[in-house]
Design an enzyme around this catalytic site. Structure first.
Site: not given
Length: 253
Positions: A159-161, A163-164
């Protein structure tokens, strides 16, 4: 051959003394470090963070509690900051959450969606509110803090990857859209930085990611802030839609 820089050209005005800058996510970590360095460099700085987060510095020109997942609140933040500062020369978005690192097959869809709402949709809401104000003034610097995870992808942090990565794609599009307005839109992609954000990661994850950094160490908040200071200055006049690496050599493309 020497090419003299004309007096008054943006490159000749490399400092940020007197610039009016809003730092979003300024309550701690990278945001607090950015606000502190900009203040020390002569900028007039206002800040914002979640309602539960107090202002970190007494010298801020203004402070507003806001959640980037609330578009109406974001619009009011930009309106209030513009009135208080008189104009918005720069906006630095340091808001970001890691979520709950886990293998993708075990990551609840609700967690994935929440990370995207904060890191990507919130960044879009801020951009949408800020850019018309800057374009009307004929000048501005909008800068988002992305991550090397958006370029390389971090296992266990889907999710973090995502989003960035989306944030960097958004910056590319907005940079083109506003390229003729005097406004630049860029991002910075740090590798792991020594902040409280990494407390959500296991020791094994931190150790593994450190091995990917050729310099063998994490970045510091001061190093991120130093790059931000240049990127929001008048000297950064011919770069837009770009993501600056701050990777200790990790970047592979």
């Amino acid at each position: 051959m020497n090419f003299p820089v004309e007096q008054g050209h943006p490159v000749a005005r490399a400092g940020i003394d007197g610039l009016r800058v809003l730092v979003v996510g300024a309550g701690n970590g990278i945001g607090a470090g950015v606000a502190e360095l900009l203040l020390a460099s002569g900028a007039v700085v206002a800040g914002s963070d979640l309602p539960a987060v107090p202002p970190p510095l007494p010298r801020l020109a203004g402070w507003w509690p806001v959640d980037l997942t609330d578009p109406a609140g974001v619009r009011e933040l930009v309106s209030s900051a513009t009135r208080t500062l008189g104009r918005l020369d720069g906006v630095v978005n340091c808001v970001g959450i890691l979520g709950d690192p886990a293998p993708a097959a075990e990551e609840p869809i609700e967690h994935f969606e929440h990370v995207l709402r904060v890191n990507l949709t919130g960044a879009f809401a801020l951009s949408q509110a800020v850019l018309p104000v800057m374009a009307a003034a004929g000048y501005g610097r909008l800068l988002h803090i992305a991550s090397m995870a958006g370029k390389d992808g971090n296992a266990g942090m889907t999710g973090y990857s995502a989003s960035k990565a989306g944030l960097m794609g958004m910056v590319k599009a907005l940079g083109k859209e506003y390229a003729t307005t005097g406004v630049t839109v860029n991002a910075i992609a740090p590798t792991m930085v020594e902040t409280t954000l990494i407390r959500g990661m296991s020791d094994e994850q931190v150790a593994r990611l450190r091995t990917l950094i050729p310099m063998g160490r994490l970045a510091t908040v001061a190093e991120v802030a130093a790059l931000v200071r240049w990127a929001v200055s008048p000297a950064a006049s011919f770069t837009t839609g770009f993501t600056y690496d701050l990777s200790g050599g990790r970047a592979t493309y």
